[in-house]
Write a protein that holds these residues in place. Structure first.
Motif, PDB file in Angstrom:
ATOM      1  N   GLU A  18       0.820  -1.210   0.000  1.00  0.00           N
ATOM      2  CA  GLU A  18       0.000   0.000   0.000  1.00  0.00           C
ATOM      3  C   GLU A  18       0.857   1.265   0.000  1.00  0.00           C
ATOM      4  O   GLU A  18       0.730   2.108  -0.881  1.00  0.00           O
ATOM      5  CB  GLU A  18      -0.929  -0.020   1.217  1.00  0.00           C
ATOM      6  N   ALA A  19       1.725   1.380   0.999  1.00  0.00           N
ATOM      7  CA  ALA A  19       2.581   2.560   1.133  1.00  0.00           C
ATOM      8  C   ALA A  19       3.742   2.215   2.049  1.00  0.00           C
ATOM      9  O   ALA A  19       3.640   1.311   2.883  1.00  0.00           O
ATOM     10  CB  ALA A  19       1.794   3.742   1.698  1.00  0.00           C
ATOM     11  N   PRO A  20       4.862   2.910   1.901  1.00  0.00           N
ATOM     12  CA  PRO A  20       6.007   2.626   2.777  1.00  0.00           C
ATOM     13  C   PRO A  20       5.733   3.037   4.219  1.00  0.00           C
ATOM     14  O   PRO A  20       4.953   3.956   4.488  1.00  0.00           O
ATOM     15  CB  PRO A  20       7.139   3.466   2.169  1.00  0.00           C
ATOM     16  N   GLY A  21       6.384   2.320   5.151  1.00  0.00           N
ATOM     17  CA  GLY A  21       6.320   2.674   6.556  1.00  0.00           C
ATOM     18  C   GLY A  21       7.616   3.341   6.990  1.00  0.00           C
ATOM     19  O   GLY A  21       8.444   3.744   6.155  1.00  0.00           O
ATOM     20  N   GLU A  22       7.803   3.415   8.287  1.00  0.00           N
ATOM     21  CA  GLU A  22       8.974   4.104   8.818  1.00  0.00           C
ATOM     22  C   GLU A  22      10.271   3.437   8.380  1.00  0.00           C
ATOM     23  O   GLU A  22      11.218   4.105   7.961  1.00  0.00           O
ATOM     24  CB  GLU A  22       8.898   4.150  10.335  1.00  0.00           C
ATOM     25  N   ASN A  23      10.332   2.107   8.467  1.00  0.00           N
ATOM     26  CA  ASN A  23      11.556   1.392   8.086  1.00  0.00           C
ATOM     27  C   ASN A  23      11.821   1.488   6.592  1.00  0.00           C
ATOM     28  O   ASN A  23      12.972   1.634   6.161  1.00  0.00           O
ATOM     29  CB  ASN A  23      11.460  -0.073   8.508  1.00  0.00           C
ATOM     30  N   GLU A  24      10.762   1.388   5.804  1.00  0.00           N
ATOM     31  CA  GLU A  24      10.919   1.510   4.354  1.00  0.00           C
ATOM     32  C   GLU A  24      11.443   2.888   3.984  1.00  0.00           C
ATOM     33  O   GLU A  24      12.294   3.038   3.111  1.00  0.00           O
ATOM     34  CB  GLU A  24       9.580   1.248   3.643  1.00  0.00           C
ATOM     35  N   VAL A  58       1.787   1.065  -3.961  1.00  0.00           N
ATOM     36  CA  VAL A  58       0.955   1.983  -4.733  1.00  0.00           C
ATOM     37  C   VAL A  58       1.418   3.417  -4.471  1.00  0.00           C
ATOM     38  O   VAL A  58       1.752   4.154  -5.394  1.00  0.00           O
ATOM     39  CB  VAL A  58      -0.534   1.821  -4.363  1.00  0.00           C
ATOM     40  N   CYS A  59       1.428   3.800  -3.206  1.00  0.00           N
ATOM     41  CA  CYS A  59       1.928   5.130  -2.827  1.00  0.00           C
ATOM     42  C   CYS A  59       3.432   5.039  -2.587  1.00  0.00           C
ATOM     43  O   CYS A  59       3.903   4.112  -1.938  1.00  0.00           O
ATOM     44  CB  CYS A  59       1.221   5.631  -1.571  1.00  0.00           C
ATOM     45  N   LYS A  60       4.136   5.997  -3.069  1.00  0.00           N
ATOM     46  CA  LYS A  60       5.595   5.973  -2.935  1.00  0.00           C
ATOM     47  C   LYS A  60       6.086   6.806  -1.749  1.00  0.00           C
ATOM     48  O   LYS A  60       7.286   6.873  -1.507  1.00  0.00           O
ATOM     49  CB  LYS A  60       6.239   6.485  -4.227  1.00  0.00           C
ATOM     50  N   VAL A  61       5.164   7.431  -1.025  1.00  0.00           N
ATOM     51  CA  VAL A  61       5.546   8.211   0.146  1.00  0.00           C
ATOM     52  C   VAL A  61       4.791   7.688   1.361  1.00  0.00           C
ATOM     53  O   VAL A  61       3.678   7.144   1.246  1.00  0.00           O
ATOM     54  CB  VAL A  61       5.266   9.718  -0.048  1.00  0.00           C
ATOM     55  N   ARG A  62       5.375   7.866   2.520  1.00  0.00           N
ATOM     56  CA  ARG A  62       4.807   7.361   3.768  1.00  0.00           C
ATOM     57  C   ARG A  62       3.650   8.241   4.218  1.00  0.00           C
ATOM     58  O   ARG A  62       3.784   9.466   4.292  1.00  0.00           O
ATOM     59  CB  ARG A  62       5.890   7.322   4.838  1.00  0.00           C
ATOM     60  N   PRO A  63       2.497   7.652   4.539  1.00  0.00           N
ATOM     61  CA  PRO A  63       1.374   8.462   5.043  1.00  0.00           C
ATOM     62  C   PRO A  63       1.624   8.904   6.481  1.00  0.00           C
ATOM     63  O   PRO A  63       2.373   8.248   7.216  1.00  0.00           O
ATOM     64  CB  PRO A  63       0.190   7.492   4.968  1.00  0.00           C
ATOM     65  N   TYR A  99      -0.439   5.499  -8.517  1.00  0.00           N
ATOM     66  CA  TYR A  99      -1.095   4.536  -9.392  1.00  0.00           C
ATOM     67  C   TYR A  99      -0.549   4.626 -10.811  1.00  0.00           C
ATOM     68  O   TYR A  99      -0.271   3.598 -11.450  1.00  0.00           O
ATOM     69  CB  TYR A  99      -2.604   4.783  -9.393  1.00  0.00           C
ATOM     70  N   VAL A 100      -0.382   5.850 -11.311  1.00  0.00           N
ATOM     71  CA  VAL A 100       0.181   6.030 -12.651  1.00  0.00           C
ATOM     72  C   VAL A 100       1.591   5.446 -12.721  1.00  0.00           C
ATOM     73  O   VAL A 100       1.958   4.751 -13.680  1.00  0.00           O
ATOM     74  CB  VAL A 100       0.189   7.522 -13.042  1.00  0.00           C
ATOM     75  N   GLU A 101       2.380   5.690 -11.681  1.00  0.00           N
ATOM     76  CA  GLU A 101       3.741   5.147 -11.648  1.00  0.00           C
ATOM     77  C   GLU A 101       3.720   3.624 -11.546  1.00  0.00           C
ATOM     78  O   GLU A 101       4.560   2.943 -12.132  1.00  0.00           O
ATOM     79  CB  GLU A 101       4.505   5.748 -10.473  1.00  0.00           C
ATOM     80  N   LEU A 102       2.737   3.088 -10.819  1.00  0.00           N
ATOM     81  CA  LEU A 102       2.625   1.633 -10.683  1.00  0.00           C
ATOM     82  C   LEU A 102       2.341   0.977 -12.033  1.00  0.00           C
ATOM     83  O   LEU A 102       2.912  -0.078 -12.346  1.00  0.00           O
ATOM     84  CB  LEU A 102       1.515   1.297  -9.680  1.00  0.00           C
ATOM     85  N   LEU A 103       1.482   1.588 -12.827  1.00  0.00           N
ATOM     86  CA  LEU A 103       1.193   1.037 -14.153  1.00  0.00           C
ATOM     87  C   LEU A 103       2.454   1.011 -15.017  1.00  0.00           C
ATOM     88  O   LEU A 103       2.686   0.064 -15.776  1.00  0.00           O
ATOM     89  CB  LEU A 103       0.098   1.854 -14.835  1.00  0.00           C
ATOM     90  N   THR A 104       3.276   2.045 -14.888  1.00  0.00           N
ATOM     91  CA  THR A 104       4.546   2.076 -15.622  1.00  0.00           C
ATOM     92  C   THR A 104       5.463   0.957 -15.151  1.00  0.00           C
ATOM     93  O   THR A 104       6.139   0.302 -15.959  1.00  0.00           O
ATOM     94  CB  THR A 104       5.234   3.438 -15.425  1.00  0.00           C
ATOM     95  N   GLU A 105       5.489   0.721 -13.852  1.00  0.00           N
ATOM     96  CA  GLU A 105       6.315  -0.354 -13.312  1.00  0.00           C
ATOM     97  C   GLU A 105       5.860  -1.714 -13.824  1.00  0.00           C
ATOM     98  O   GLU A 105       6.683  -2.583 -14.141  1.00  0.00           O
ATOM     99  CB  GLU A 105       6.265  -0.333 -11.781  1.00  0.00           C
TER     100      GLU A 105
END
Length: 337
Positions: A18-24, A58-63, A99-105
């Protein structure tokens, strides 16, 4: 800090969180920390090497506070000018851009199969929501096979989920080699049958139970307004008939009075025959309805709900969950009505 995908390109397996956490965020790689270590152990147990998987989110930044709800509005009150409509939900730019970046991946990695962990990643690629319903389903997205499952982080909170995720990953292992599912069954379902077709089918099954011992029949009923709406009977993994008794087309029901009497009589002869072995789910419920309305009790031999609960008391015992764990081909269907 943006956390990009990591792993071999191309790769047969693509893991999407879903999205990175603190360790990621600290290490700049997805699926690290305690949940990442647990994921590595589970992959190893099903004979999948982490090094052969491409991992991303999906999200490349930590919420904020690691709460994905900061990016996805759950109620109308949470919708702000920063949210935009994507599919059927209002999300922030972190989701839409990710999501757009994920489709590219996906186009870059060219995976045979995608494994989504958690609600957001499954929803982004399939439009389905509620991971506990859809996990284990054999789905497709972007022309790729896709199997959703529970996020490894939830296993650390609910350990009984580990066996479920392991089962889903074993399914991934079976399907990682090819680009298409090779186990899609050819269903032979008889629905909305005519009176002649119904009698013919029941007569053929009656002949089977009279000429052979221990003929297994799977039985299920659906009810509406305290009446039996329909009866389903299957005699193989592909063959089944659904016999309606109620219909929205007419208040009088699907059959005439004489036709319904004949169908119920045929069902009585079939389901109470000494050679018929009836397998059902929560059979006590079905037996009460059948006895109340038709005055007989089928020859029940196995209840899948009781079997599941006897073997694995800590796990769910609904029919959908049992099917997700043991059926060779499974796609969640219970909301189809």
């Amino acid at each position: 800090m943006r956390v990009k995908g990591d792993g071999p390109i191309p790769s047969r397996i693509m893991l999407v969180g879903e999205a990175p956490g603190e360790n990621e965020e600290r290490e700049g790689r997805p699926f690290v920390g305690a949940s990442g270590m647990e994921l590595n152990r589970m992959l190893h147990e099903v004979d999948i090497m982490r090094s052969e998987c491409y991992c991303t989110n999906v999200c490349k930044v930590r919420p904020p506070n690691n709460q994905i709800s900061a990016f996805v509005a759950r109620t109308k009150k949470e919708i702000t000018p920063a949210h935009t409509l994507m599919r059927d939900r209002y999300v922030t730019k972190e989701v839409t851009e990710g999501y757009v970046e994920l489709l590219t991946e996906i186009e870059m990695v060219q995976p045979n199969i995608i494994v989504t962990f958690g609600n957001l990643s499954m929803w982004a690629l399939t439009g389905n929501w509620a991971i506990l319903k859809w996990r284990g389903s054999l789905l497709e997205s972007q022309g790729r096979k896709l199997i959703p499952t529970i996020h490894p982080a939830s296993i650390l909170r609910e350990w009984s989920n580990r066996a479920i995720v392991l089962n889903d990953l074993r399914r991934v292992k079976r399907h990682m080699v090819s680009k298409t599912y090779d186990n899609i069954p050819t269903w032979n379902f008889i629905i909305r049958p005519s009176f002649e077709t119904t009698l013919k089918t029941l007569a053929a099954l009656q002949s089977d139970v009279e000429n052979c011992s221990d003929i297994w029949l799977d039985l299920d009923i659906e009810t509406r307004s305290n009446h039996i709406a329909c009866v389903g009977i299957s005699w193989s993994r592909q063959d089944a008939i659904c016999i309606p008794f109620m219909t929205t087309a007419t208040r009088e029901g699907y059959w005439t009075l004489d036709e319904e009497a004949e169908v119920v009589w045929r069902l009585y002869k079939l389901l109470t025959h000494k050679n018929a072995c009836i397998r059902w789910q929560n059979g006590l419920f079905d037996a009460q309805y059948i006895h109340k309305h038709w005055h007989f009790i089928p020859q029940g031999k196995q209840d899948t709900m009781i079997t599941q609960h006897s073997c694995f008391a800590a796990l769910p015992k609904s029919l959908a969950f049992i099917a997700s764990m043991y059926a060779d081909y499974y796609v969640f269907w219970k909301d189809d009505k």
